[in-house]
Write a protein that holds these residues in place. Structure first.
Motif, PDB file in Angstrom:
ATOM      1  N   GLU A 112       0.845  -1.183   0.000  1.00 30.43           N
ATOM      2  CA  GLU A 112       0.000   0.000   0.000  1.00 30.43           C
ATOM      3  C   GLU A 112       0.889   1.244   0.000  1.00 30.43           C
ATOM      4  O   GLU A 112       1.736   1.402   0.877  1.00 30.43           O
ATOM      5  N   LEU A 113       0.677   2.125  -0.976  1.00 29.98           N
ATOM      6  CA  LEU A 113       1.506   3.318  -1.075  1.00 29.98           C
ATOM      7  C   LEU A 113       1.198   4.269   0.082  1.00 29.98           C
ATOM      8  O   LEU A 113       0.032   4.485   0.422  1.00 29.98           O
ATOM      9  N   PRO A 114       2.230   4.839   0.689  1.00 31.65           N
ATOM     10  CA  PRO A 114       1.990   5.744   1.819  1.00 31.65           C
ATOM     11  C   PRO A 114       1.517   7.111   1.343  1.00 31.65           C
ATOM     12  O   PRO A 114       1.838   7.562   0.237  1.00 31.65           O
ATOM     13  N   ALA A 115       0.744   7.783   2.202  1.00 26.89           N
ATOM     14  CA  ALA A 115       0.357   9.162   1.929  1.00 26.89           C
ATOM     15  C   ALA A 115       1.560  10.075   2.152  1.00 26.89           C
ATOM     16  O   ALA A 115       2.538   9.694   2.820  1.00 26.89           O
ATOM     17  N   TRP A 116       1.493  11.277   1.593  1.00 35.33           N
ATOM     18  CA  TRP A 116       2.624  12.206   1.759  1.00 35.33           C
ATOM     19  C   TRP A 116       2.829  12.543   3.230  1.00 35.33           C
ATOM     20  O   TRP A 116       3.959  12.817   3.668  1.00 35.33           O
ATOM     21  N   THR A 117       1.751  12.502   4.005  1.00 39.03           N
ATOM     22  CA  THR A 117       1.879  12.791   5.432  1.00 39.03           C
ATOM     23  C   THR A 117       2.712  11.716   6.132  1.00 39.03           C
ATOM     24  O   THR A 117       3.443  12.008   7.088  1.00 39.03           O
ATOM     25  N   ALA A 118       2.612  10.458   5.659  1.00 39.48           N
ATOM     26  CA  ALA A 118       3.393   9.375   6.252  1.00 39.48           C
ATOM     27  C   ALA A 118       4.879   9.569   5.964  1.00 39.48           C
ATOM     28  O   ALA A 118       5.733   9.345   6.829  1.00 39.48           O
ATOM     29  N   VAL A 119       5.207   9.992   4.756  1.00 41.61           N
ATOM     30  CA  VAL A 119       6.609  10.226   4.383  1.00 41.61           C
ATOM     31  C   VAL A 119       7.185  11.388   5.185  1.00 41.61           C
ATOM     32  O   VAL A 119       8.278  11.298   5.755  1.00 41.61           O
ATOM     33  N   ALA A 120       6.439  12.492   5.234  1.00 42.16           N
ATOM     34  CA  ALA A 120       6.918  13.661   5.975  1.00 42.16           C
ATOM     35  C   ALA A 120       7.016  13.355   7.470  1.00 42.16           C
ATOM     36  O   ALA A 120       7.988  13.736   8.137  1.00 42.16           O
ATOM     37  N   GLY A 121       6.011  12.645   8.005  1.00 41.52           N
ATOM     38  CA  GLY A 121       6.045  12.286   9.418  1.00 41.52           C
ATOM     39  C   GLY A 121       7.198  11.362   9.748  1.00 41.52           C
ATOM     40  O   GLY A 121       7.837  11.481  10.797  1.00 41.52           O
ATOM     41  N   GLY A 122       7.490  10.441   8.831  1.00 46.57           N
ATOM     42  CA  GLY A 122       8.614   9.534   9.037  1.00 46.57           C
ATOM     43  C   GLY A 122       9.941  10.269   9.096  1.00 46.57           C
ATOM     44  O   GLY A 122      10.795   9.982   9.939  1.00 46.57           O
ATOM     45  N   ALA A 123      10.122  11.216   8.195  1.00 45.55           N
ATOM     46  CA  ALA A 123      11.366  11.999   8.184  1.00 45.55           C
ATOM     47  C   ALA A 123      11.518  12.801   9.474  1.00 45.55           C
ATOM     48  O   ALA A 123      12.603  12.862  10.071  1.00 45.55           O
ATOM     49  N   LEU A 124      10.415  13.412   9.927  1.00 46.53           N
ATOM     50  CA  LEU A 124      10.462  14.205  11.156  1.00 46.53           C
ATOM     51  C   LEU A 124      10.744  13.319  12.370  1.00 46.53           C
ATOM     52  O   LEU A 124      11.533  13.680  13.249  1.00 46.53           O
ATOM     53  N   SER A 125      10.130  12.138  12.404  1.00 42.21           N
ATOM     54  CA  SER A 125      10.357  11.221  13.524  1.00 42.21           C
ATOM     55  C   SER A 125      11.798  10.735  13.570  1.00 42.21           C
ATOM     56  O   SER A 125      12.397  10.644  14.644  1.00 42.21           O
ATOM     57  N   LEU A 126      12.365  10.411  12.414  1.00 41.81           N
ATOM     58  CA  LEU A 126      13.756   9.958  12.380  1.00 41.81           C
ATOM     59  C   LEU A 126      14.701  11.056  12.852  1.00 41.81           C
ATOM     60  O   LEU A 126      15.676  10.790  13.561  1.00 41.81           O
ATOM     61  N   LEU A 127      14.423  12.291  12.455  1.00 42.68           N
ATOM     62  CA  LEU A 127      15.248  13.405  12.915  1.00 42.68           C
ATOM     63  C   LEU A 127      15.119  13.563  14.426  1.00 42.68           C
ATOM     64  O   LEU A 127      16.118  13.792  15.123  1.00 42.68           O
ATOM     65  N   GLY A 128      13.894  13.415  14.934  1.00 42.71           N
ATOM     66  CA  GLY A 128      13.685  13.507  16.373  1.00 42.71           C
ATOM     67  C   GLY A 128      14.423  12.416  17.127  1.00 42.71           C
ATOM     68  O   GLY A 128      15.030  12.667  18.174  1.00 42.71           O
ATOM     69  N   LEU A 129      14.403  11.196  16.596  1.00 42.63           N
ATOM     70  CA  LEU A 129      15.158  10.109  17.227  1.00 42.63           C
ATOM     71  C   LEU A 129      16.651  10.389  17.186  1.00 42.63           C
ATOM     72  O   LEU A 129      17.388  10.049  18.116  1.00 42.63           O
ATOM     73  N   GLY A 130      17.112  10.997  16.091  1.00 39.44           N
ATOM     74  CA  GLY A 130      18.526  11.363  16.004  1.00 39.44           C
ATOM     75  C   GLY A 130      18.917  12.350  17.085  1.00 39.44           C
ATOM     76  O   GLY A 130      19.988  12.239  17.702  1.00 39.44           O
ATOM     77  N   VAL A 131      18.049  13.329  17.328  1.00 41.31           N
ATOM     78  CA  VAL A 131      18.293  14.308  18.393  1.00 41.31           C
ATOM     79  C   VAL A 131      18.299  13.619  19.756  1.00 41.31           C
ATOM     80  O   VAL A 131      19.151  13.880  20.609  1.00 41.31           O
ATOM     81  N   LEU A 132      17.353  12.703  19.951  1.00 38.94           N
ATOM     82  CA  LEU A 132      17.250  12.007  21.234  1.00 38.94           C
ATOM     83  C   LEU A 132      18.458  11.113  21.490  1.00 38.94           C
ATOM     84  O   LEU A 132      19.130  11.228  22.523  1.00 38.94           O
ATOM     85  N   LEU A 133      18.735  10.212  20.556  1.00 36.57           N
ATOM     86  CA  LEU A 133      19.797   9.233  20.759  1.00 36.57           C
ATOM     87  C   LEU A 133      21.187   9.853  20.641  1.00 36.57           C
ATOM     88  O   LEU A 133      22.144   9.338  21.213  1.00 36.57           O
ATOM     89  N   GLY A 134      21.293  10.949  19.885  1.00 35.71           N
ATOM     90  CA  GLY A 134      22.573  11.651  19.764  1.00 35.71           C
ATOM     91  C   GLY A 134      22.768  12.694  20.847  1.00 35.71           C
ATOM     92  O   GLY A 134      23.716  13.486  20.787  1.00 35.71           O
ATOM     93  N   GLU A 135      21.860  12.706  21.827  1.00 37.27           N
ATOM     94  CA  GLU A 135      21.916  13.650  22.959  1.00 37.27           C
ATOM     95  C   GLU A 135      22.020  15.087  22.476  1.00 37.27           C
ATOM     96  O   GLU A 135      22.830  15.879  22.950  1.00 37.27           O
ATOM     97  N   GLY A 136      21.161  15.425  21.519  1.00 37.11           N
ATOM     98  CA  GLY A 136      21.084  16.784  21.007  1.00 37.11           C
ATOM     99  C   GLY A 136      21.746  16.987  19.668  1.00 37.11           C
ATOM    100  O   GLY A 136      21.478  17.968  18.987  1.00 37.11           O
ATOM    101  N   ASN A 137      22.633  16.072  19.258  1.00 38.35           N
ATOM    102  CA  ASN A 137      23.353  16.196  17.992  1.00 38.35           C
ATOM    103  C   ASN A 137      23.222  14.903  17.195  1.00 38.35           C
ATOM    104  O   ASN A 137      23.898  13.912  17.500  1.00 38.35           O
ATOM    105  N   PRO A 138      22.348  14.881  16.170  1.00 42.41           N
ATOM    106  CA  PRO A 138      22.170  13.650  15.392  1.00 42.41           C
ATOM    107  C   PRO A 138      23.458  13.130  14.772  1.00 42.41           C
ATOM    108  O   PRO A 138      23.629  11.919  14.604  1.00 42.41           O
ATOM    109  N   LEU A 139      24.390  14.034  14.438  1.00 41.91           N
ATOM    110  CA  LEU A 139      25.649  13.610  13.812  1.00 41.91           C
ATOM    111  C   LEU A 139      26.522  12.825  14.780  1.00 41.91           C
ATOM    112  O   LEU A 139      27.424  12.097  14.357  1.00 41.91           O
ATOM    113  N   ARG A 140      26.239  12.979  16.070  1.00 38.07           N
ATOM    114  CA  ARG A 140      27.027  12.248  17.068  1.00 38.07           C
ATOM    115  C   ARG A 140      26.854  10.736  16.903  1.00 38.07           C
ATOM    116  O   ARG A 140      27.758   9.965  17.224  1.00 38.07           O
ATOM    117  N   LEU A 141      25.697  10.325  16.401  1.00 36.08           N
ATOM    118  CA  LEU A 141      25.459   8.897  16.190  1.00 36.08           C
ATOM    119  C   LEU A 141      26.434   8.313  15.182  1.00 36.08           C
ATOM    120  O   LEU A 141      26.810   7.143  15.253  1.00 36.08           O
TER     121      LEU A 141
END
Length: 287
Positions: A112-141
């Motif tokens: 099933e093809l995702p809606a554009w909201t699913a793609v945008a939400g996925g990108a935002l969530s991944l960035l948020g996880l990067g901030v969380l797990l990288g302790e404020g800096n996603p590049l730290r991962l």
């Protein structure tokens, strides 16, 4: 509203209980005892119905075994192992990614093809996880990587997302409680080897309350409350309450475990939850 809210709070507290269990009982042991206790409690109520409908259940035993492996053995088992090397706060936020991972797996498994909201939400969530797990800096991962516990939580969340997708793909002609009971039995069976190989971890005054909570509230009460919430509110409205889980986990962990949330927890968690909410949102069709 009370049914799914209580279920979300029970699951939130279970993350904290899981973290507390890491210091007083082996992961494989509490994982095994938890489902044995749930199975024992369910047996007098559900086993008669299972025996009466056994002919209808037998053709689906393979699917029930896969569901039991994913939902009971892999998901719960990995969470108990992960608790030794990550925080309850991180566990709650990463678990909140299950709806997003479900959308991804639906695209792959159900085509099933995702809606554009699913793609945008996925990108935002991944960035948020990067901030969380990288302790404020996603590049730290990229430099030091994440913790083993965080990685195991990611695998656990993926397993539970696949569990949900397969439940949708395999509409089993079996009662909900009968299906859950057989899955629990398979979950117990699959955890026997790890339980037997685990280091000695006897039950005592420190860990018995944790086993009782895990075996009763998140294993039995929360699923019942959740099913009632879906019955009265519908799956879409009920799923919104899952976004309260990480908030509840952070608050409970702060009180019971002294896990003081930092700014990157708040920012990364908020971004991850906003992404999940956006991914679940479906804009109304024009006209």
């Amino acid at each position: 509203m009370l049914f799914p809210l209580l279920a979300a709070l029970i699951w939130s507290l279970n993350m904290v209980v899981t973290k507390m269990a890491a210091d007083v009982i082996a992961p494989a042991v509490i994982g095994f005892y938890r489902w044995v206790l749930a199975g024992v409690i369910l047996t007098p109520f559900v086993l008669p119905g299972v025996l009466r409908g056994w002919r209808a259940i037998v053709p689906h035993l393979g699917k029930l075994a896969v569901l039991g492996a994913l939902g009971m053995a892999v998901y719960q088992g990995l969470i108990y192992v992960a608790a030794a090397t990550t925080t309850a706060t991180n566990m709650g936020i990463i678990t909140a990614m299950v709806p997003l991972l479900t959308i991804v797996l639906v695209c792959i498994v159900l085509r099933e093809l995702p809606a554009w909201t699913a793609v945008a939400g996925g990108a935002l969530s991944l960035l948020g996880l990067g901030v969380l797990l990288g302790e404020g800096n996603p590049l730290r991962l990229l430099e030091v990587g994440g913790s083993t516990g965080d990685a195991l939580m990611g695998v656990a969340a993926l397993a539970y997302a696949m569990y949900g997708v397969l439940l949708r793909r395999w509409p089993l002609p079996i009662g909900v409680w009968q299906s859950l009971y057989v899955q629990v039995l398979f979950g117990i069976l699959f955890q026997v080897p790890s339980f037997l190989l685990a280091p000695a971890s006897p039950l005592n005054a420190s860990n018995i309350p944790l086993v009782l909570y895990a075996g009763i509230f998140p294993s039995l009460f929360a699923p019942y409350l959740w099913m009632q919430g879906v019955r009265y509110l519908g799956p879409n409205r009920a799923s919104i309450f899952l976004n309260l889980m990480p908030v509840g986990t952070v608050a409970i962990a702060a009180v019971m475990l002294n896990e003081v949330p930092h700014s990157y927890h708040i920012l990364g968690g908020a971004m991850a939850l906003a992404g999940v909410s956006l991914a679940q949102w479906r804009p109304r069709a024009a006209g």
